[in-house]
Design a protein around this motif. Sequence first.
Motif, PDB file in Angstrom:
ATOM      1  N   SER A  83     -23.289 -11.188   6.618  1.00  0.00           N
ATOM      2  CA  SER A  83     -23.500 -11.829   5.457  1.00  0.00           C
ATOM      3  C   SER A  83     -23.119 -13.508   5.439  1.00  0.00           C
ATOM      4  O   SER A  83     -23.342 -14.216   4.161  1.00  0.00           O
ATOM      5  CB  SER A  83     -23.021 -11.247   4.162  1.00  0.00           C
ATOM      6  N   ASN A  84     -22.366 -13.934   6.572  1.00  0.00           N
ATOM      7  CA  ASN A  84     -21.974 -15.185   6.574  1.00  0.00           C
ATOM      8  C   ASN A  84     -23.209 -16.081   6.790  1.00  0.00           C
ATOM      9  O   ASN A  84     -24.151 -15.655   7.229  1.00  0.00           O
ATOM     10  CB  ASN A  84     -20.836 -15.282   7.563  1.00  0.00           C
ATOM     11  N   LYS A  85     -22.932 -17.281   6.769  1.00  0.00           N
ATOM     12  CA  LYS A  85     -23.980 -18.234   6.743  1.00  0.00           C
ATOM     13  C   LYS A  85     -24.501 -18.276   8.213  1.00  0.00           C
ATOM     14  O   LYS A  85     -25.961 -18.208   8.302  1.00  0.00           O
ATOM     15  CB  LYS A  85     -23.641 -19.514   6.520  1.00  0.00           C
ATOM     16  N   GLU A  86     -23.900 -18.097   9.373  1.00  0.00           N
ATOM     17  CA  GLU A  86     -24.648 -18.279  10.544  1.00  0.00           C
ATOM     18  C   GLU A  86     -25.484 -17.309  10.993  1.00  0.00           C
ATOM     19  O   GLU A  86     -26.484 -17.233  11.642  1.00  0.00           O
ATOM     20  CB  GLU A  86     -23.261 -18.475  11.420  1.00  0.00           C
ATOM     21  N   TYR A  87     -25.037 -15.908  10.707  1.00  0.00           N
ATOM     22  CA  TYR A  87     -25.538 -14.701  11.106  1.00  0.00           C
ATOM     23  C   TYR A  87     -25.966 -14.000   9.997  1.00  0.00           C
ATOM     24  O   TYR A  87     -26.532 -12.569  10.105  1.00  0.00           O
ATOM     25  CB  TYR A  87     -24.617 -13.960  12.012  1.00  0.00           C
ATOM     26  N   ASN A  88     -26.390 -14.297   8.729  1.00  0.00           N
ATOM     27  CA  ASN A  88     -26.790 -13.791   7.402  1.00  0.00           C
ATOM     28  C   ASN A  88     -27.894 -12.655   7.913  1.00  0.00           C
ATOM     29  O   ASN A  88     -29.032 -13.160   8.231  1.00  0.00           O
ATOM     30  CB  ASN A  88     -27.013 -14.613   6.547  1.00  0.00           C
ATOM     31  N   GLY A  89     -27.856 -11.555   7.604  1.00  0.00           N
ATOM     32  CA  GLY A  89     -28.857 -10.601   7.568  1.00  0.00           C
ATOM     33  C   GLY A  89     -28.977  -9.881   9.184  1.00  0.00           C
ATOM     34  O   GLY A  89     -29.687  -8.981   9.349  1.00  0.00           O
ATOM     35  N   SER A  90     -28.487 -10.409   9.992  1.00  0.00           N
ATOM     36  CA  SER A  90     -28.271  -9.894  11.374  1.00  0.00           C
ATOM     37  C   SER A  90     -27.241  -8.782  11.389  1.00  0.00           C
ATOM     38  O   SER A  90     -26.495  -8.747  10.729  1.00  0.00           O
ATOM     39  CB  SER A  90     -27.975 -10.780  12.417  1.00  0.00           C
ATOM     40  N   THR A  91     -27.445  -7.878  12.475  1.00  0.00           N
ATOM     41  CA  THR A  91     -26.754  -6.436  12.694  1.00  0.00           C
ATOM     42  C   THR A  91     -26.212  -6.571  14.082  1.00  0.00           C
ATOM     43  O   THR A  91     -26.909  -6.846  15.039  1.00  0.00           O
ATOM     44  CB  THR A  91     -27.148  -5.520  12.018  1.00  0.00           C
ATOM     45  N   LEU A  92     -25.297  -5.752  14.330  1.00  0.00           N
ATOM     46  CA  LEU A  92     -24.862  -5.402  15.697  1.00  0.00           C
ATOM     47  C   LEU A  92     -24.757  -3.991  15.500  1.00  0.00           C
ATOM     48  O   LEU A  92     -24.012  -3.411  14.357  1.00  0.00           O
ATOM     49  CB  LEU A  92     -23.578  -6.035  16.096  1.00  0.00           C
ATOM     50  N   GLU A  93     -25.098  -3.079  16.518  1.00  0.00           N
ATOM     51  CA  GLU A  93     -24.807  -1.495  16.328  1.00  0.00           C
ATOM     52  C   GLU A  93     -23.740  -1.448  17.591  1.00  0.00           C
ATOM     53  O   GLU A  93     -23.813  -1.806  18.675  1.00  0.00           O
ATOM     54  CB  GLU A  93     -26.090  -0.720  16.704  1.00  0.00           C
ATOM     55  N   ILE A  94     -22.523  -0.498  16.848  1.00  0.00           N
ATOM     56  CA  ILE A  94     -21.498  -0.279  17.731  1.00  0.00           C
ATOM     57  C   ILE A  94     -21.416   1.291  18.014  1.00  0.00           C
ATOM     58  O   ILE A  94     -21.654   1.918  17.017  1.00  0.00           O
ATOM     59  CB  ILE A  94     -20.298  -0.806  16.871  1.00  0.00           C
ATOM     60  N   GLN A  95     -21.093   1.645  19.030  1.00  0.00           N
ATOM     61  CA  GLN A  95     -20.862   3.196  19.426  1.00  0.00           C
ATOM     62  C   GLN A  95     -19.864   3.116  20.389  1.00  0.00           C
ATOM     63  O   GLN A  95     -19.573   2.481  21.367  1.00  0.00           O
ATOM     64  CB  GLN A  95     -22.085   3.672  19.966  1.00  0.00           C
ATOM     65  N   GLY A  96     -18.852   4.232  20.274  1.00  0.00           N
ATOM     66  CA  GLY A  96     -17.871   4.635  21.360  1.00  0.00           C
ATOM     67  C   GLY A  96     -17.026   5.159  20.967  1.00  0.00           C
ATOM     68  O   GLY A  96     -16.469   5.331  19.750  1.00  0.00           O
ATOM     69  N   ALA A  97     -15.888   5.367  22.038  1.00  0.00           N
ATOM     70  CA  ALA A  97     -14.736   6.007  21.714  1.00  0.00           C
ATOM     71  C   ALA A  97     -13.558   5.159  21.406  1.00  0.00           C
ATOM     72  O   ALA A  97     -13.440   4.319  22.273  1.00  0.00           O
ATOM     73  CB  ALA A  97     -14.165   6.792  23.135  1.00  0.00           C
ATOM     74  N   ASP A  98     -12.977   5.346  20.158  1.00  0.00           N
ATOM     75  CA  ASP A  98     -11.866   4.718  19.891  1.00  0.00           C
ATOM     76  C   ASP A  98     -10.562   5.532  20.013  1.00  0.00           C
ATOM     77  O   ASP A  98     -10.182   5.990  19.146  1.00  0.00           O
ATOM     78  CB  ASP A  98     -12.068   4.104  18.408  1.00  0.00           C
ATOM     79  N   ARG A  99      -9.666   4.975  21.175  1.00  0.00           N
ATOM     80  CA  ARG A  99      -8.665   5.953  21.451  1.00  0.00           C
ATOM     81  C   ARG A  99      -7.521   5.351  20.659  1.00  0.00           C
ATOM     82  O   ARG A  99      -6.765   4.420  21.192  1.00  0.00           O
ATOM     83  CB  ARG A  99      -8.508   5.981  23.015  1.00  0.00           C
TER      84      ARG A  99
END
Length: 178
Positions: free
Chosen positions: A113-129
């Motif tokens: 939601s910040n000015k530079e990347y507003n509306g963009s997304t990143l999809e995260i997946q993985g093991a958090d040990r």
Amino acid sequence: MATKIVILSFMFLLALATSIEASKYQFQKLKETNMVFYMQDWETGANVTATPIAGIPHKRWLILGFGTIFATDDKLAVAIERNSSEVGRAHGMYVNSALDGSDLHLLMSFVFSNKEYNGSTLEIQGADRIFQKYREVSVVSGTGFFRLARGYATLETVFLDIPNSNAIIRWNVTVFHY
């Protein structure tokens, strides 16, 4: 016979359109973006952002309990302080997927939601040990500014309140995108 020609023509046009769309990225230079932000994960107190939604019947649903699933809408902030500026939200879920309680599996969308990347997304997946100082998860996709993203994120717990299940996680994200 006419039906076959119509079907073949349609398939040809569909293949051509797909090829043209894919070729748009062929000549674009792959960009690298690096970001650091803090995910504030609050399971208790005011403004809860993560909550257990399922688990093993007749057992207490805890972050360290195998089989517990949490829904999350965590703040992504520029600094560790709880009142620091928000750059986005981490929407998704994590499940404790290790019998000994030591591993979370993350499935999250970072919605910026910040000015530079507003509306963009990143999809995260993985093991958090969760008991390791540094952990690494995958960036598997993205939208908007991060279209066709791939990359990785290193996580470090910088604040942990085990009795109340509250934490702040430092994310160091590296993504490659067009």
